[in-house]
Design a protein around this motif. Structure first.
Motif, PDB file in Angstrom:
ATOM      1  N   GLY A 160       7.941   5.630   0.561  1.00 33.78           N
ATOM      2  CA  GLY A 160       7.506   4.436  -0.155  1.00 33.78           C
ATOM      3  C   GLY A 160       6.665   3.525   0.725  1.00 33.78           C
ATOM      4  N   TYR A 161       7.090   3.365   1.975  1.00 38.07           N
ATOM      5  CA  TYR A 161       6.319   2.545   2.917  1.00 38.07           C
ATOM      6  C   TYR A 161       4.932   3.137   3.149  1.00 38.07           C
ATOM      7  CZ  TYR A 161       4.722   0.637   7.366  1.00 38.07           C
ATOM      8  OH  TYR A 161       3.964   0.062   8.357  1.00 38.07           O
ATOM      9  N   ARG A 162       4.878   4.439   3.296  1.00 41.49           N
ATOM     10  CA  ARG A 162       3.585   5.078   3.545  1.00 41.49           C
ATOM     11  C   ARG A 162       2.690   5.035   2.310  1.00 41.49           C
ATOM     12  NH1 ARG A 162       4.725  10.141   7.684  1.00 41.49           N
ATOM     13  NH2 ARG A 162       6.364   9.107   8.908  1.00 41.49           N
ATOM     14  N   TYR A 163       3.294   5.122   1.130  1.00 40.91           N
ATOM     15  CA  TYR A 163       2.508   5.043  -0.106  1.00 40.91           C
ATOM     16  C   TYR A 163       1.842   3.684  -0.270  1.00 40.91           C
ATOM     17  CZ  TYR A 163       5.188   9.138  -1.868  1.00 40.91           C
ATOM     18  OH  TYR A 163       5.771  10.366  -2.062  1.00 40.91           O
ATOM     19  N   THR A 164       2.552   2.640   0.124  1.00 41.94           N
ATOM     20  CA  THR A 164       2.110   1.274  -0.184  1.00 41.94           C
ATOM     21  C   THR A 164       1.692   0.445   1.018  1.00 41.94           C
ATOM     22  OG1 THR A 164       4.338   0.368   0.015  1.00 41.94           O
ATOM     23  CG2 THR A 164       3.695   1.222  -2.153  1.00 41.94           C
ATOM     24  N   GLY A 165       2.255   0.749   2.185  1.00 40.91           N
ATOM     25  CA  GLY A 165       2.063  -0.101   3.353  1.00 40.91           C
ATOM     26  C   GLY A 165       3.072  -1.221   3.430  1.00 40.91           C
ATOM     27  N   TYR A 166       4.065  -1.181   2.520  1.00 40.76           N
ATOM     28  CA  TYR A 166       5.098  -2.223   2.484  1.00 40.76           C
ATOM     29  C   TYR A 166       6.473  -1.560   2.421  1.00 40.76           C
ATOM     30  CZ  TYR A 166       1.254  -5.391   1.434  1.00 40.76           C
ATOM     31  OH  TYR A 166       0.090  -6.104   1.492  1.00 40.76           O
ATOM     32  N   THR A 167       7.413  -2.116   3.168  1.00 38.13           N
ATOM     33  CA  THR A 167       8.766  -1.567   3.177  1.00 38.13           C
ATOM     34  C   THR A 167       9.444  -1.781   1.822  1.00 38.13           C
ATOM     35  OG1 THR A 167       9.635  -3.654   4.054  1.00 38.13           O
ATOM     36  CG2 THR A 167       9.089  -1.923   5.658  1.00 38.13           C
ATOM     37  N   VAL A 168      10.444  -0.966   1.560  1.00 40.36           N
ATOM     38  CA  VAL A 168      11.229  -1.124   0.337  1.00 40.36           C
ATOM     39  C   VAL A 168      12.077  -2.375   0.471  1.00 40.36           C
ATOM     40  CG1 VAL A 168      13.037  -0.138  -1.102  1.00 40.36           C
ATOM     41  CG2 VAL A 168      11.275   1.350  -0.119  1.00 40.36           C
ATOM     42  N   ASP A 169      11.695  -3.393  -0.293  1.00 44.02           N
ATOM     43  CA  ASP A 169      12.341  -4.705  -0.223  1.00 44.02           C
ATOM     44  C   ASP A 169      11.991  -5.427  -1.518  1.00 44.02           C
ATOM     45  OD1 ASP A 169      12.217  -7.755   0.395  1.00 44.02           O
ATOM     46  OD2 ASP A 169      13.352  -6.938   2.082  1.00 44.02           O
ATOM     47  N   PRO A 170      12.934  -6.145  -2.118  1.00 44.33           N
ATOM     48  CA  PRO A 170      12.627  -6.860  -3.363  1.00 44.33           C
ATOM     49  C   PRO A 170      11.382  -7.737  -3.259  1.00 44.33           C
ATOM     50  CG  PRO A 170      14.984  -6.913  -2.954  1.00 44.33           C
ATOM     51  CD  PRO A 170      14.362  -6.292  -1.744  1.00 44.33           C
ATOM     52  N   ALA A 171      11.126  -8.281  -2.078  1.00 48.64           N
ATOM     53  CA  ALA A 171       9.961  -9.143  -1.904  1.00 48.64           C
ATOM     54  C   ALA A 171       8.647  -8.376  -2.040  1.00 48.64           C
ATOM     55  CB  ALA A 171      10.026  -9.830  -0.540  1.00 48.64           C
ATOM     56  N   ASN A 172       8.716  -7.050  -1.881  1.00 48.99           N
ATOM     57  CA  ASN A 172       7.503  -6.222  -1.946  1.00 48.99           C
ATOM     58  C   ASN A 172       7.385  -5.445  -3.247  1.00 48.99           C
ATOM     59  OD1 ASN A 172       6.786  -7.001   0.675  1.00 48.99           O
ATOM     60  ND2 ASN A 172       8.038  -5.379   1.581  1.00 48.99           N
ATOM     61  N   ASP A 173       8.178  -5.800  -4.230  1.00 45.11           N
ATOM     62  CA  ASP A 173       8.249  -5.043  -5.470  1.00 45.11           C
ATOM     63  C   ASP A 173       6.888  -4.917  -6.160  1.00 45.11           C
ATOM     64  OD1 ASP A 173       9.982  -3.581  -7.193  1.00 45.11           O
ATOM     65  OD2 ASP A 173       9.857  -5.190  -8.665  1.00 45.11           O
ATOM     66  N   GLN A 174       6.053  -5.936  -6.046  1.00 40.13           N
ATOM     67  CA  GLN A 174       4.759  -5.918  -6.726  1.00 40.13           C
ATOM     68  C   GLN A 174       3.891  -4.750  -6.252  1.00 40.13           C
ATOM     69  OE1 GLN A 174       2.115  -9.178  -5.603  1.00 40.13           O
ATOM     70  NE2 GLN A 174       3.350  -9.560  -3.783  1.00 40.13           N
ATOM     71  N   HIS A 175       4.053  -4.378  -4.979  1.00 42.86           N
ATOM     72  CA  HIS A 175       3.237  -3.297  -4.427  1.00 42.86           C
ATOM     73  C   HIS A 175       3.705  -1.938  -4.929  1.00 42.86           C
ATOM     74  CE1 HIS A 175       1.346  -6.249  -1.853  1.00 42.86           C
ATOM     75  NE2 HIS A 175       2.553  -6.671  -1.494  1.00 42.86           N
ATOM     76  N   TYR A 176       4.965  -1.824  -5.261  1.00 40.91           N
ATOM     77  CA  TYR A 176       5.491  -0.585  -5.839  1.00 40.91           C
ATOM     78  C   TYR A 176       5.182  -0.517  -7.334  1.00 40.91           C
ATOM     79  CZ  TYR A 176       7.648   0.412  -1.392  1.00 40.91           C
ATOM     80  OH  TYR A 176       7.820   0.692  -0.053  1.00 40.91           O
ATOM     81  N   LYS A 177       5.153  -1.662  -7.992  1.00 40.11           N
ATOM     82  CA  LYS A 177       4.733  -1.695  -9.395  1.00 40.11           C
ATOM     83  C   LYS A 177       3.270  -1.280  -9.526  1.00 40.11           C
ATOM     84  CE  LYS A 177       7.979  -5.110 -11.260  1.00 40.11           C
ATOM     85  NZ  LYS A 177       8.121  -6.441 -11.904  1.00 40.11           N
ATOM     86  N   ALA A 178       2.465  -1.598  -8.509  1.00 44.11           N
ATOM     87  CA  ALA A 178       1.038  -1.295  -8.551  1.00 44.11           C
ATOM     88  C   ALA A 178       0.752   0.202  -8.494  1.00 44.11           C
ATOM     89  CB  ALA A 178       0.316  -2.000  -7.405  1.00 44.11           C
ATOM     90  N   ILE A 179       1.750   1.011  -8.095  1.00 38.07           N
ATOM     91  CA  ILE A 179       1.566   2.463  -8.086  1.00 38.07           C
ATOM     92  C   ILE A 179       2.483   3.135  -9.123  1.00 38.07           C
ATOM     93  CG2 ILE A 179       0.760   2.525  -5.705  1.00 38.07           C
ATOM     94  CD1 ILE A 179       3.568   3.612  -4.926  1.00 38.07           C
TER      95      ILE A 179
END
Length: 244
Positions: free
Chosen positions: A144-163
């Motif tokens: 997940g970190y490599r896919y987005t550049g952001y660690t898995v964390d609720p604060a980074n949820d927007q970056h996981y929604k973007a994929i």
């Protein structure tokens, strides 16, 4: 048809689907079988996983798809193929990329229909209880970190929604969408590959008035082993109806 291979965004090759492409050609489609840059998998499966940022992320792969679509359009006359009847399809991660591009602002009426063959539709983790999250293999969180550049964390949820096509789908891009779900869609221990997630995606498309069709292939695994003929029939029929 532009076809995109799968491989968890980190591996795979267009040659994996040469046989599938040949079948589509027999159905009178011109097909572009696409490779794209892969997310770096160096040390991903170490124990523990090597923590590193990939130079290529999922958003870059979507950009590769966009460039490929534009390349096809720029060569359509030379290749003597349609400039207006263009569809996109993919399997697994390739299906995710196909959907992300189809619903993206860069798809300015270029791709007219999309086929999702067992794609990853929801790549967020925020709704997974921490007590369960800790039991996921290390490589899944690192991926997940490599896919987005952001660690898995609720604060980074927007970056996981973007994929995640479940969240990227929108009312401005009403691209006819075929979703084909294998009844036994186990992808290792990756979460959210079940029928409930696919139902949520269908519900989202319906709420947005995005034309769509859902098909479950009984007894099929994630690879549609010995069932791909059924998948191809659905894809061919759907594209013939929706490529006007």
């Amino acid at each position: 048809i532009i076809f995109i291979h799968g491989g968890s965004f980190i591996e795979g090759d267009k040659s994996d689907f040469t046989a599938v492409v040949k079948e589509l050609v027999r159905e009178d489609f011109a097909v572009v079988n696409l490779n794209y840059r892969l997310v770096d998998q160096t040390g991903l499966y170490n124990s523990p996983s090597l923590h590193l940022e990939s130079a290529v992320k999922v958003k870059d792969q979507v950009s590769d798809v966009s460039l490929a679509v534009d390349y096809v359009l720029s060569h359509a006359k030379e290749w003597q193929v349609s400039e207006s009847k263009i569809a996109i399809a993919g399997h697994s991660a390739g299906a995710t990329l196909a959907l992300l591009y189809a619903y993206d602002v860069r798809n300015t009426n270029k791709v007219k229909a999309v086929a999702n063959l067992a794609g990853a539709l929801d790549q967020t983790f925020s709704d997974i209880p921490p007590i369960l999250l800790q039991y996921l293999p290390d490589y899944i969180l690192e991926a997940g970190y490599r896919y987005t550049g952001y660690t898995v964390d609720p604060a980074n949820d927007q970056h996981y929604k973007a994929i995640s096509p479940l969240y990227v789908a929108n009312a401005n891009q009403k691209i006819p969408t075929l979703t084909i779900f294998p009844e036994n869609n186990a992808v290792g221990v990756l979460p959210k590959q079940d029928r409930a997630t696919f139902n949520a995606f269908t519900t989202k498309l319906n709420s947005l008035n995005v034309p769509n069709k859902f098909v479950q292939i009984a007894g099929a695994d994630h690879q549609f082993t010995l069932k791909f003929n059924l998948v191809l029939k659905e894809v061919v029929d759907y594209f013939n109806v929706n490529l006007k």
